[in-house]
Design a protein around this motif. Structure first.
Motif, mmCIF file in Angstrom:
data_model
loop_
_atom_site.group_PDB
_atom_site.id
_atom_site.type_symbol
_atom_site.label_atom_id
_atom_site.label_comp_id
_atom_site.label_asym_id
_atom_site.label_seq_id
_atom_site.Cartn_x
_atom_site.Cartn_y
_atom_site.Cartn_z
ATOM 1 N N ASP A 1 8.021 -8.546 24.893
ATOM 2 C CA ASP A 1 7.949 -10.003 25.021
ATOM 3 C C ASP A 1 8.408 -10.736 23.765
ATOM 4 O O ASP A 1 8.341 -11.968 23.710
ATOM 5 C CB ASP A 1 6.510 -10.422 25.351
ATOM 6 C CG ASP A 1 6.011 -9.811 26.642
ATOM 7 O OD1 ASP A 1 6.727 -9.933 27.661
ATOM 8 O OD2 ASP A 1 4.931 -9.190 26.642
ATOM 9 N N TYR A 2 8.873 -9.990 22.778
ATOM 10 C CA TYR A 2 9.194 -10.597 21.486
ATOM 11 C C TYR A 2 10.248 -11.692 21.612
ATOM 12 O O TYR A 2 10.032 -12.831 21.178
ATOM 13 C CB TYR A 2 9.667 -9.526 20.506
ATOM 14 C CG TYR A 2 9.955 -10.047 19.123
ATOM 15 C CD1 TYR A 2 8.917 -10.333 18.247
ATOM 16 C CD2 TYR A 2 11.263 -10.252 18.682
ATOM 17 C CE1 TYR A 2 9.166 -10.807 16.962
ATOM 18 C CE2 TYR A 2 11.522 -10.722 17.408
ATOM 19 C CZ TYR A 2 10.471 -11.000 16.552
ATOM 20 O OH TYR A 2 10.725 -11.487 15.295
ATOM 21 N N ALA A 3 11.377 -11.368 22.195
ATOM 22 C CA ALA A 3 12.464 -12.345 22.279
ATOM 23 C C ALA A 3 12.033 -13.586 23.049
ATOM 24 O O ALA A 3 12.314 -14.722 22.638
ATOM 25 C CB ALA A 3 13.697 -11.717 22.926
ATOM 26 N N ALA A 4 11.326 -13.380 24.163
ATOM 27 C CA ALA A 4 10.911 -14.520 24.987
ATOM 28 C C ALA A 4 9.973 -15.452 24.225
ATOM 29 O O ALA A 4 10.107 -16.678 24.294
ATOM 30 C CB ALA A 4 10.233 -14.012 26.262
ATOM 31 N N ILE A 5 9.025 -14.880 23.485
ATOM 32 C CA ILE A 5 8.061 -15.697 22.740
ATOM 33 C C ILE A 5 8.754 -16.445 21.606
ATOM 34 O O ILE A 5 8.533 -17.651 21.403
ATOM 35 C CB ILE A 5 6.919 -14.825 22.198
ATOM 36 C CG1 ILE A 5 6.059 -14.280 23.345
ATOM 37 C CG2 ILE A 5 6.061 -15.607 21.205
ATOM 38 C CD1 ILE A 5 5.363 -15.345 24.166
#
Length: 343
Positions: free
Chosen positions: A247-251
């Motif tokens: 979820d890193y990129a999305a957050i």
């Protein structure tokens, strides 16, 4: 990073105005050198723990006595819990129970449901920390942070002061003012936030989703905002492993797009954002820290945000230190925590 509008206003102040604003200020120190021999002493935490808290299963490090007074250390972007790998043992040795969580989208922290919107807005992250405190049965803690962690600590102290015993906030008052962020700044100030505008594009989003591009970008940010920190490849790699979270990129992308109002938040957080939009003051005991070599540090030795802290207060500017202050100067950061707790 700091609020863009505040940065612009402070950069526009004349030297005379800055000097006048410091006159009579209580609890503000001049810049101090920070030759910190504790930096780089440790490279890892003990085995991480996990706990269900709110919409997350939070990964966190814990050091110190189980029944000691609690300090929550909150990291920023593009960093992770290793920003406190030397701070935590120092505080644990003083009898504190030190909790260092991965923020949403980082490390071993995971969403409990695939259906939960991957939201990076400021109040959502703050409520994650309230949920973590509830899950660990922590009623009150010293909150210490930098970058996203400073913003989160400021929000907790402003909206839930009963949960915050004291605050250490690098770069001062970082609550995002979305309305102010709609206005353009002088070109030099805008240039400092290059990645924020990059993330507003689909090209920037693709870069964050691609591991190789993501590592190049985050490493560049480290180099630019900590120009005097002589870190090695292994130090960066230990932190960069936290960026492999699914979820890193999305957050990250949502966080920066939301700040610029090119992405919406969720209605469930509207009541908190409405309060934050008023720029609430912080009354809990606070020490603010400015890293001198951070390009985001405002001139004036903390004067740009002094009026936002209405309780017992102290300020320190750390000479020769860049943006990742707790990892670059862990002893100075730990000292600030101890002193804030005793204000």
């Amino acid at each position: 990073m700091i609020d863009r509008r505040t940065f612009s206003k402070a950069m526009g102040m004349g030297t005379g105005a800055l000097a006048a604003s410091l006159t009579g200020m209580q609890g503000v120190s001049s810049a101090v050198p920070t030759s910190d021999t504790s930096a780089g002493t440790h490279t890892s935490f003990p085995e991480l723990k996990q706990v269900k808290a709110g919409v997350l299963n939070v990964g966190y490090a814990e050091l110190g006595p189980a029944h000691g007074p609690v300090v929550l250390c909150l990291h920023g972007w593009p960093y992770d819990i290793h920003s406190y790998v030397d701070v935590a043992p120092l505080l644990a040795a003083e009898g504190y129970r030190v909790i260092v969580p991965y923020l949403r989208g980082h490390g071993t922290t995971r969403f409990l449901s695939d259906r939960t919107f991957r939201n990076g807005q400021q109040s959502a992250i703050a409520l994650d920390i309230i949920a973590l405190m509830d899950a660990l049965k922590i009623h009150k803690a010293v909150i210490a942070g930098f970058d996203w962690g400073s913003r989160t600590g400021d929000i907790l102290a402003a909206l839930w002061p009963e949960r915050v015993k004291a605050l250490v906030s690098v770069s001062g008052y970082l609550v995002t003012d979305r309305k102010a962020q709609l206005e353009p700044l002088p070109a030099a100030a805008e240039h400092t936030w290059w990645y924020q505008f990059y993330f507003a594009t689909e090209r920037g989003k693709k870069a964050m989703e691609d591991r190789d591009h993501r590592l190049q970008l985050t490493r560049l940010v480290w180099d630019l905002v900590s120009p005097t920190w002589n870190f090695d490849d292994a130090t960066f790699a230990r932190t960069a492993a936290a960026f492999d979270n699914p979820d890193y990129a999305a957050i990250v992308i949502h966080n920066y797009r939301w700040r610029l109002s090119v992405a919406d938040g969720e209605r469930r957080y509207d009541r908190y954002e409405e309060k934050l939009a008023t720029g609430p003051a912080i009354a809990v005991p606070t020490i603010t820290l400015d890293p001198e070599k951070d390009p985001f540090t405002l001139p004036g030795n903390g004067s740009a945000y002094r009026d936002k802290f209405t309780g017992r207060y102290g300020h320190r500017t750390l000479t020769g230190i860049g943006h990742n202050l707790p990892q670059e100067a862990p002893a100075a950061f730990a000292r600030a925590v101890l002193d804030a707790d005793r204000l």
